[in-house]
Design a protein around this motif. Structure first.
Motif, PDB file in Angstrom:
ATOM      1  N   LYS A 217       1.715  -4.016  -1.026  1.00  0.00           N
ATOM      2  CA  LYS A 217      -0.197  -5.346  -0.814  1.00  0.00           C
ATOM      3  C   LYS A 217      -0.549  -5.260  -1.780  1.00  0.00           C
TER       4      LYS A 217
ATOM      5  N   HIS B 114      -8.992  -7.957   4.794  1.00  0.00           N
ATOM      6  CA  HIS B 114      -8.760  -7.368   5.445  1.00  0.00           C
ATOM      7  C   HIS B 114      -9.747  -6.095   4.318  1.00  0.00           C
ATOM      8  N   HIS B 118     -13.143  -4.124   4.834  1.00  0.00           N
ATOM      9  CA  HIS B 118     -13.331  -2.534   4.443  1.00  0.00           C
ATOM     10  C   HIS B 118     -14.800  -2.325   3.796  1.00  0.00           C
ATOM     11  N   SER B 139      -6.990   2.346  -2.184  1.00  0.00           N
ATOM     12  CA  SER B 139      -5.580   2.831  -1.051  1.00  0.00           C
ATOM     13  C   SER B 139      -4.953   2.916  -2.103  1.00  0.00           C
ATOM     14  N   HIS B 142      -4.378  -0.714  -2.420  1.00  0.00           N
ATOM     15  CA  HIS B 142      -5.594  -1.700  -3.083  1.00  0.00           C
ATOM     16  C   HIS B 142      -6.263  -0.679  -4.388  1.00  0.00           C
ATOM     17  N   ASP B 308      -7.608   2.494   7.000  1.00  0.00           N
ATOM     18  CA  ASP B 308      -7.646   1.123   8.218  1.00  0.00           C
ATOM     19  C   ASP B 308      -7.952   1.229   9.562  1.00  0.00           C
TER      20      ASP B 308
HETATM   21 ZN   LIG Z   1      -6.536  -1.199   3.409  1.00  0.00          ZN
END
Ligand SMILES: [Zn+2]
Lengths: 222, 378
Positions: A217, B114, B118, B139, B142, B308
């Motif tokens: 990601k 996304h 956040h 996280s 990221h 999340d």
């Molecule tokens: Zn996230």
């Protein structure tokens, strides 16, 4: 009755009038990588063509595969959410059964769809309405080695077309792709006979690849 | 206030199936189903397992959220969903379900980013976001420093990790210490018993010539692994608590130092910290201390809103409705590499809803999942 199937490269949607036994409208697009983008516009187009609202639909029929997972889930998530939002009944039908039904064949035959990775999803049928084996996923050569005489049977579906060296009885005159109109007719026929259809749960037939990707990601605008 | 937008948000970018419902800045429901236990034995999130779990959990989680909020689906003003970035197959389950719900109910659909979600979630905790807000998102997926003059239309990346995400470094160090997955909470726990100054681990990208807002945790991770290996090879016991504390200190030192520098350089007096790593107790304490010294107001949502969840998506969706942003089209794609500069994905055929043009000429971003090693923000 609204039917949809995304378990093969086709995105196929049909609106079926079960009482009148006729298809009111249908849409069909083939693009294995864009199921998620194509399905809702297809549903919208079908309803618009028939001049109906989704809220008028009482039953949602969805192909439960087997099929490549990502596309397969698009149809199931959509059908389940429709049904949950509007209180409709939702029924699952094996995708291979839809293709078999559309063939109209009265003799034993085999249905095979492309499972990628050099494999097919397949099942044997006694006739267009009667499946005689559970759906399975195998390499075509292994099916041939194990199932005597399978290569000589009539065969339908994109998997049969793809591996014609094994499925020598492939019927090029019959539709290779799934048709939601056929799926709806089959579901209506079974419901009218008082048969239970499947729950809307996916037939994956393979275990998930348990591989963790690196950097899965990442957000890097240029 | 009953006239604030009532929005349901769906989040499926990773391993949590989240559905939240908000009314404006008020949290009404935050339902979560997680497949994290299934992933634990693989030491990371397995995309196909996550996608399968999302499909199973989707409708029940939506039902649970509606029940929790005590609202009827027909009363919603819109449905928001994470359109990206994230795992492609996982995102697609949420996007498909959100489209179907919105279409069935005749509600507008908002595909949102996304990362912007956040940031926006903090409105549920501390009220309207100051404009601009500086945000540090950290996280397992990221690590970014973002400047958000308008969370619905203008989010600017100042820097991000050039290798591992901060949470990934926690996972990997926990693995080397045989502490299991996920690593964040367990490292935090051991670190409480250890000395943060016991071992001098490196602070990545903090030299005078380094990019001021980018992060690198790969070198730190390797340094920790080598240090542990040397101890083991020497037949000595590894002081787990000291290693955890010193490693955690190195991560939080770099994160807060760079975030505060960004605030100073940009003249921003608010810092928001979000993402799963924002639950880390040392990061919170250090950020509090340093922000207080610098006269900067710190905003960190409660831990459950940092990881999340669907509420954050609903929060951003509600802001889109409140600011009359264009809804998404029915062919909204799930975009695994949606750039942070696109806080939402409006219907391309709708008239531009932006009051300033930003980045829309540069629309063809790569769908690349691997970061290049070069510094992207130098
Ligand atoms: Zn996230």
């Amino acid at each position: 009755m609204l039917a949809l199937d995304t378990a093969t490269p086709a995105v196929t949607v049909a609106l079926h009038d079960a009482d009148g036994d006729r298809t009111l409208a249908s849409a069909h697009q083939v693009d294995a990588r864009r199921h998620g983008e194509l399905l809702l516009p297809c549903v919208d187009a079908v309803l618009a063509e028939a001049g109906r609202k989704l809220a008028e639909v009482t039953d949602v029929v969805v192909g439960v595969g087997p099929g490549p997972y990502t596309g397969l889930r698009v149809g199931l998530a959509t059908a389940e959410a429709f049904a949950a939002a509007l209180g409709q009944r939702v029924h699952g039908v094996c995708t291979l059964d839809g293709i078999a039904y559309a063939s109209g064949l009265a003799e034993p035959f085999v249905v095979a769809t492309d499972a990628r990775r050099k494999e097919v999803y397949w099942a044997r049928y006694a006739d267009a309405r009667t499946r005689s084996t559970d759906p399975a996923v195998d390499r075509p050569a292994e099916i041939e080695a194990r199932e005597e005489g399978i290569g000589a049977l009539p065969a339908v579906g994109a998997g049969a077309v793809l591996y014609e060296s094994v499925f020598r009885g492939v019927r090029h005159d019959l539709p290779a792709d799934q048709s939601a109109a056929a799926l709806a007719r089959l579901a209506a026929e079974r419901l009218a006979r008082g048969e239970e259809l499947l729950p809307p749960r996916p037939l994956y037939l393979r275990r998930p690849d348990a591989q963790v990707p690196a950097n899965y990601k990442v957000v890097t605008p240029r | 206030m009953a006239d604030e937008p009532l929005v349901l948000g769906i989040e499926t970018s990773c391993d949590e199936t989240g559905v939240g419902i908000v009314r404006g800045h008020t949290l009404l429901a935050d339902a979560i189903a997680s497949s994290v236990d299934t992933h634990a034995r693989f030491g990371g999130v397995v995309p196909e397992i996550a996608s399968r779990a999302h499909l199973e959990a989707m409708v029940p989680t939506i039902d649970r959220a509606l029940e929790q909020a005590g609202v009827a689906a027909t009363d919603l003003d819109g449905i928001a969903v994470t359109a990206g970035p994230g795992l492609a197959g996982a995102l697609l389950v949420g996007v498909s379900a959100a489209k179907a719900y919105a279409y069935a109910l005749g509600k507008p659909l908002y595909g949102v980013n996304h990362l912007a979600s956040h940031i926006c979630v903090d409105q549920l905790e501390h009220g309207a976001l100051p404009e601009p807000t500086m945000a540090l998102l950290v996280s397992g997926g990221h690590s970014s420093l973002l400047l958000a003059p308008d969370i619905t239309a203008d989010v600017r990346p100042l820097g991000s990790t050039i290798d591992d995400a901060a949470g990934e470094a926690f996972d990997k160090v926990a693995r080397v210490l045989n502490l299991g997955f996920p690593g964040g909470p367990v490292i935090d726990k051991y670190a409480k018993e250890g000395d943060p100054a016991a071992i001098a681990f490196p602070r990545g990208l903090t030299g005078p010539r380094d990019a001021p807002y980018d992060f690198s945790f790969s070198g730190l991770k390797t340094a920790v692994a080598r240090w542990i290996e040397a101890k083991r090879n020497a037949g000595e016991e590894v002081p787990v608590a000291h290693v955890a504390a010193s490693f955690q200190e190195a991560v939080t030192d770099v994160l807060t130092r760079k975030a505060l520098r960004a605030c100073r350089d940009e003249g921003v007096d608010h810092l928001m910290i979000g993402g799963g790593v924002a639950a880390n107790s040392r990061l919170r304490a250090m950020a509090e201390e340093r922000c207080a010294d610098a006269g900067i107001t710190l905003r960190v949502p409660r831990p459950k809103l940092c990881t999340d969840n669907g509420a954050m998506v609903a929060a951003l969706g509600a802001e889109m409705v409140a600011r009359n942003r264009a809804a998404s089209a029915w062919d909204l794609p799930a975009d695994s590499s949606l750039p942070v500069t696109e806080p939402h994905v409006p219907d391309p055929s709708a008239a531009s809803d932006h009051d300033h043009d930003h980045d829309h000429d540069d629309h063809d971003h790569d769908h690349v999942h691997e970061l290049s090693r070069k510094n992207l923000y130098a």
